[in-house]
Design an enzyme around this catalytic site. Structure first.
Site, PDB file in Angstrom:
ATOM      1  N   GLU A   1       0.895  -1.163   0.000  1.00  8.03           N
ATOM      2  CA  GLU A   1       0.000   0.000   0.000  1.00  8.03           C
ATOM      3  C   GLU A   1       0.923   1.199   0.000  1.00  8.03           C
ATOM      4  O   GLU A   1       1.238   1.752   1.041  1.00  8.03           O
ATOM      5  CB  GLU A   1      -0.909  -0.038   1.234  1.00  8.03           C
ATOM      6  CG  GLU A   1      -2.174   0.769   1.075  1.00  8.03           C
ATOM      7  CD  GLU A   1      -2.008   2.221   1.428  1.00  8.03           C
ATOM      8  OE1 GLU A   1      -1.147   2.890   0.829  1.00  8.03           O
ATOM      9  OE2 GLU A   1      -2.750   2.674   2.301  1.00  8.03           O
TER      10      GLU A   1
ATOM     11  N   GLU B   1       4.543   8.374  -4.219  1.00  8.62           N
ATOM     12  CA  GLU B   1       5.370   7.871  -3.111  1.00  8.62           C
ATOM     13  C   GLU B   1       6.360   6.813  -3.566  1.00  8.62           C
ATOM     14  O   GLU B   1       6.926   6.089  -2.748  1.00  8.62           O
ATOM     15  CB  GLU B   1       4.477   7.343  -1.976  1.00  8.62           C
ATOM     16  CG  GLU B   1       3.998   8.483  -1.086  1.00  8.62           C
ATOM     17  CD  GLU B   1       2.929   8.096  -0.083  1.00  8.62           C
ATOM     18  OE1 GLU B   1       2.762   6.889   0.195  1.00  8.62           O
ATOM     19  OE2 GLU B   1       2.262   9.011   0.417  1.00  8.62           O
TER      20      GLU B   1
HETATM   21  N1  SAH Z   1       0.769  -1.203   4.993  1.00 10.28           N
HETATM   22  C1  SAH Z   1       0.290  -0.281   6.012  1.00 10.28           C
HETATM   23  C2  SAH Z   1       0.965   1.068   5.956  1.00 10.28           C
HETATM   24  C3  SAH Z   1       0.914   1.766   4.614  1.00 10.28           C
HETATM   25  S1  SAH Z   1       1.704   3.343   4.620  1.00 10.28           S
HETATM   26  C4  SAH Z   1      -1.202  -0.163   5.903  1.00 10.28           C
HETATM   27  O1  SAH Z   1      -1.727  -0.481   4.851  1.00 10.28           O
HETATM   28  O2  SAH Z   1      -1.859   0.232   6.856  1.00 10.28           O
HETATM   29  C5  SAH Z   1       3.114   3.043   3.646  1.00 10.28           C
HETATM   30  C6  SAH Z   1       4.352   2.677   4.459  1.00 10.28           C
HETATM   31  O3  SAH Z   1       5.314   2.219   3.552  1.00 10.28           O
HETATM   32  C7  SAH Z   1       4.997   3.800   5.210  1.00 10.28           C
HETATM   33  O4  SAH Z   1       5.135   3.398   6.550  1.00 10.28           O
HETATM   34  C8  SAH Z   1       6.370   4.004   4.553  1.00 10.28           C
HETATM   35  O5  SAH Z   1       7.374   4.319   5.497  1.00 10.28           O
HETATM   36  C9  SAH Z   1       6.622   2.633   3.951  1.00 10.28           C
HETATM   37  N2  SAH Z   1       7.415   2.527   2.707  1.00 10.28           N
HETATM   38  C10 SAH Z   1       7.200   3.186   1.544  1.00 10.28           C
HETATM   39  N3  SAH Z   1       8.023   2.749   0.574  1.00 10.28           N
HETATM   40  C11 SAH Z   1       8.778   1.771   1.120  1.00 10.28           C
HETATM   41  C12 SAH Z   1       9.805   0.922   0.600  1.00 10.28           C
HETATM   42  N4  SAH Z   1      10.160   0.955  -0.676  1.00 10.28           N
HETATM   43  N5  SAH Z   1      10.384   0.045   1.452  1.00 10.28           N
HETATM   44  C13 SAH Z   1       9.986  -0.019   2.752  1.00 10.28           C
HETATM   45  N6  SAH Z   1       9.022   0.751   3.293  1.00 10.28           N
HETATM   46  C14 SAH Z   1       8.411   1.632   2.482  1.00 10.28           C
END
Ligand code: SAH
Length: 671
Positions: free
Chosen positions: A144, A153
């Site tokens: 996500e 993002e």
């Molecule tokens: N999966 C959770 C949070 C989603 S928010 C949910 O659905 O509730 C997205 C998260 O991804 C954030 O905490 C951000 O720090 C992390 N993130 C984004 N890109 C990333 C990457 N390439 N590798 C690791 N973490 C990542």
């Protein structure tokens, strides 16, 4: 470790670098994060859960072990869903350390310690192999990583890498596919966020029209995304010119390419008009068959009963480089260009279509400087003829033919207005004509030679400063006024003559969700996250108001608006703090989620402008807010208690203090 954080200082109007603990950044990020909003997004959560269950089932039916890679696990929510759905093992990758730590705790608390391994790394650093972070490649990829623009993002490079190195060929992906939709519209309101419209000034010697220079007219603007709560835009502000069209899709179960590319669709206008804006949103299919769909479509596309409120995913507004007339039934071509992280649009007439080489690869770059100086709400504010009219009226009251004026405000048109109204001498600090002299000096460094040894008889400001975040940060005008005191005549006129801070208790329709604890989410205990956010909010006991544009976030007034502090610009900033205490009566039943604070500027006798409440529009207490400004919102920490207020009217007591040393306002409320 120490880090440097940029922060606007309201007493100097400047950005300053302040050395902070490593923790500071974390606390700010967590306190203002979107995690709570995501966890409250029931529609998103249930659809992810359905998609994950279906993916695990498909893998099991093939007789394989279900090995999950969850990139950006946050609280660990999606991995816990996968483990509950029967996945054999989950690798939960999270780059943000405090979140990864929280995920470890949450996973453990929910009893998934043996099934989920939290890896505190960026996914592109994750290794696979017997000694690696992952024993083997995964066959289910869950993420996500989407923002309102879908790819902002970094979802595309992350997927590209994951398919190359972290997952098996033919893996299941949840979501399976994302699709971006567009609709071509004409909207004077939204177009006013991107172009400066002619400004009409009624001067004594007839109407004058201020027009923007041609380089500004033809400037493509800035590439940054404009994301808004499109559902708050009334249909009367939008003229739809085309049907909703599918622009492009990305299949996340196959290798993804992040390299720049473009997509083109043919549109048949359903109405003639000026094409100005491309409205856009996306949906995600959680399974390959498109039966589990989560969409960001606005109210006119889907029934209002199906609308899920969320702030972490909204809708996008793209400005075409120029407005383009379109004729009903005559096809046009819309091109979406993208790089790894952003999108931009271009419209062409059908007959130009042959020219295949003519695709945009360059993202828009502002050439006129105005889009760098004014952000979109500021453009909207400058285009607000009503507001301009108030300033013109006030200027006409105070200007004399021999006035020597100084304007202190960022990127202000007041000097131009005043010039057209007949002011002979005009100086402008900070940032046309030989009658206006722009002084590139900070107010405290202003010398009499800058002013050609003249004394200022009229000091004006909107006030507006680009570094302001909260409404009262524009009080920098007062500090600047104080700094230039020696250059003012003894009977100087200051416009605005004063400002006042106003406050009102409100119940939000939805915004409360972003700061409200979740407890459990889809049956998983995520209280650790709630505690972490609470802890960050209480960090240094500095609970502060936060800026929100309330036209996008409907609320109901529960009290009358109240003037709480006044600031007299005719005098200098006092040494002592300005503080006030009092109470407000709650007039309506409802949940007191917080207090809204805004400034009003008293330009001249009987002429005021509000940066906050415009009016309470009905007996239910629904409010209309200034559409160009952000208001200050102070969320109460104990909203639950106020819900149980049975006997009303009751009261909220407050203590508010403007610290003249720091320019900040501290506040406390008791329900
Ligand atoms: N999966 C959770 C949070 C989603 S928010 C949910 O659905 O509730 C997205 C998260 O991804 C954030 O905490 C951000 O720090 C992390 N993130 C984004 N890109 C990333 C990457 N390439 N590798 C690791 N973490 C990542």
């Amino acid at each position: 470790m120490k880090t440097f954080c940029g922060r606007a200082n309201p007493t100097t109007g400047a950005m300053e670098w302040i050395e902070e603990d490593e923790d500071y950044d974390y606390h700010q990020e967590i306190a203002r994060s979107r995690y709570a909003d995501m966890l409250h997004d029931k529609d998103r959560n249930t659809k992810y859960y359905q998609g994950i269950r279906a993916a695990v089932r498909r893998v099991k039916e093939r007789g394989e072990k279900a090995i999950v890679l969850d990139i950006g696990t946050g609280t660990g929510l999606l991995s816990m869903m996968a483990a509950s759905a029967g996945a054999d093992f989950c690798y939960a990758v999270e780059v943000f350390k405090p979140m990864a730590n929280a995920a470890v705790k949450i996973v453990e608390k929910n009893g998934f310690r043996d099934k989920i391994k939290v890896i505190n790394k960026h996914s592109t650093e994750v290794t696979v192999g017997p000694d690696g972070d992952m024993q083997c490649r995964a066959n289910i990829l869950i993420t996500e990583l989407f923002d309102t623009e879908l790819i902002g993002e970094g979802a595309l490079p992350t997927y590209e890498h994951a398919h190359k190195y972290l997952v098996q060929e033919g893996c299941e992906a949840v979501p399976h596919r994302a699709t971006v939709y567009v609709q071509l519209v004409e909207s004077k309101r939204m177009w006013s966020w991107n172009k400066l419209f002619p400004i009409h000034v009624e001067a004594e010697d007839g109407e004058k029209i201020i027009v923007s220079p041609s380089e500004m007219e033809n400037c493509p603007g800035v590439p940054s995304v404009c994301d808004i709560q499109l559902n708050q835009m009334p249909s009367s502000d939008i003229t739809v010119l085309s049907d909703v069209v599918r622009m492009f899709s990305v299949d996340f179960s196959k290798p993804v390419r992040s390299a720049s590319t473009y997509y083109r669709v043919q549109l048949e206008p359903i109405k003639s008009g000026e094409a100005q804006i491309v409205l856009s949103w996306w949906d995600i299919d959680m399974d390959p068959f498109g039966t589990i769909n989560c969409t960001m479509a606005p109210y006119w596309v889907k029934s209002t009963s199906a609308l899920q409120w969320r702030d972490h995913w909204m809708q996008c507004v793209y400005f075409l480089p120029n407005e383009e007339p379109v004729v009903q039934g005559e096809p046009v071509y819309l091109t979406a260009c993208r790089d790894e992280y952003s999108l931009w649009y271009k419209l062409q007439k059908a007959r130009e279509e042959e020219n295949k080489a003519d695709v945009c690869v360059e993202s828009p770059v502002c050439r006129c400087q105005a889009h760098l100086l004014w952000n979109r709400p500021r453009f909207g504010e400058l285009n607000d003829q009503n507001r301009t009219h108030q300033y013109v009226r006030a200027l006409m009251k105070v200007l004399e033919t021999d006035s020597v004026c100084l304007c202190i405000s960022d990127g202000s048109l007041l000097p131009v207005l005043a010039h057209y109204l007949g002011a002979k001498q005009f100086f402008k600090a900070n940032n046309l004509e030989d009658k206006i002299k722009i002084i590139e000096a900070r107010p405290e460094l202003l010398t009499s030679s800058h002013l050609e040894d003249k004394k200022i008889s009229v000091l004006v400001g909107e006030p507006f400063f680009t570094t302001s975040l909260l409404p009262w940060h524009n009080l920098y005008f007062w500090y600047a006024r104080t700094a230039v005191t020696s250059h003012l005549t003894s009977d100087v006129t200051v416009l605005p003559q004063s400002a006042s801070l106003h406050m009102m208790i409100v119940e939000f329709q939805d915004l409360w969700r972003i700061r409200s604890p979740c407890g459990t989410c889809e049956g998983f205990d995520v209280q650790t996250m709630d505690d972490m956010i609470k802890n960050s909010l209480n960090f240094r006991e500095s609970k502060e108001a936060e800026p929100h544009p309330l036209w996008e976030y409907p609320c109901k007034s529960l009290s009358d608006p109240q003037e709480v502090l006044t600031f007299d610009f005719r005098k200098t900033v006092p040494q002592h703090c300005l503080s006030t205490e009092g109470s407000v009566n709650l007039l309506r039943k409802g949940t007191s989620h917080g207090a809204v604070l805004w400034m009003e500027y008293h330009l001249a006798a009987d002429i005021s402008v509000s940066t906050g409440l415009v009016q309470i529009s009905d007996e239910k207490g629904n409010c209309e807010w200034n559409p160009h400004c952000k208001q200050g919102v102070y969320f109460f920490s104990s909203v639950i208690e106020s819900e149980s207020l049975s006997a009303f009217p009751s009261t909220v007591t407050y203590a508010i203090c403007f610290d003249t040393k720091t320019g900040e306002i501290a506040m406390e409320f008791k329900l």
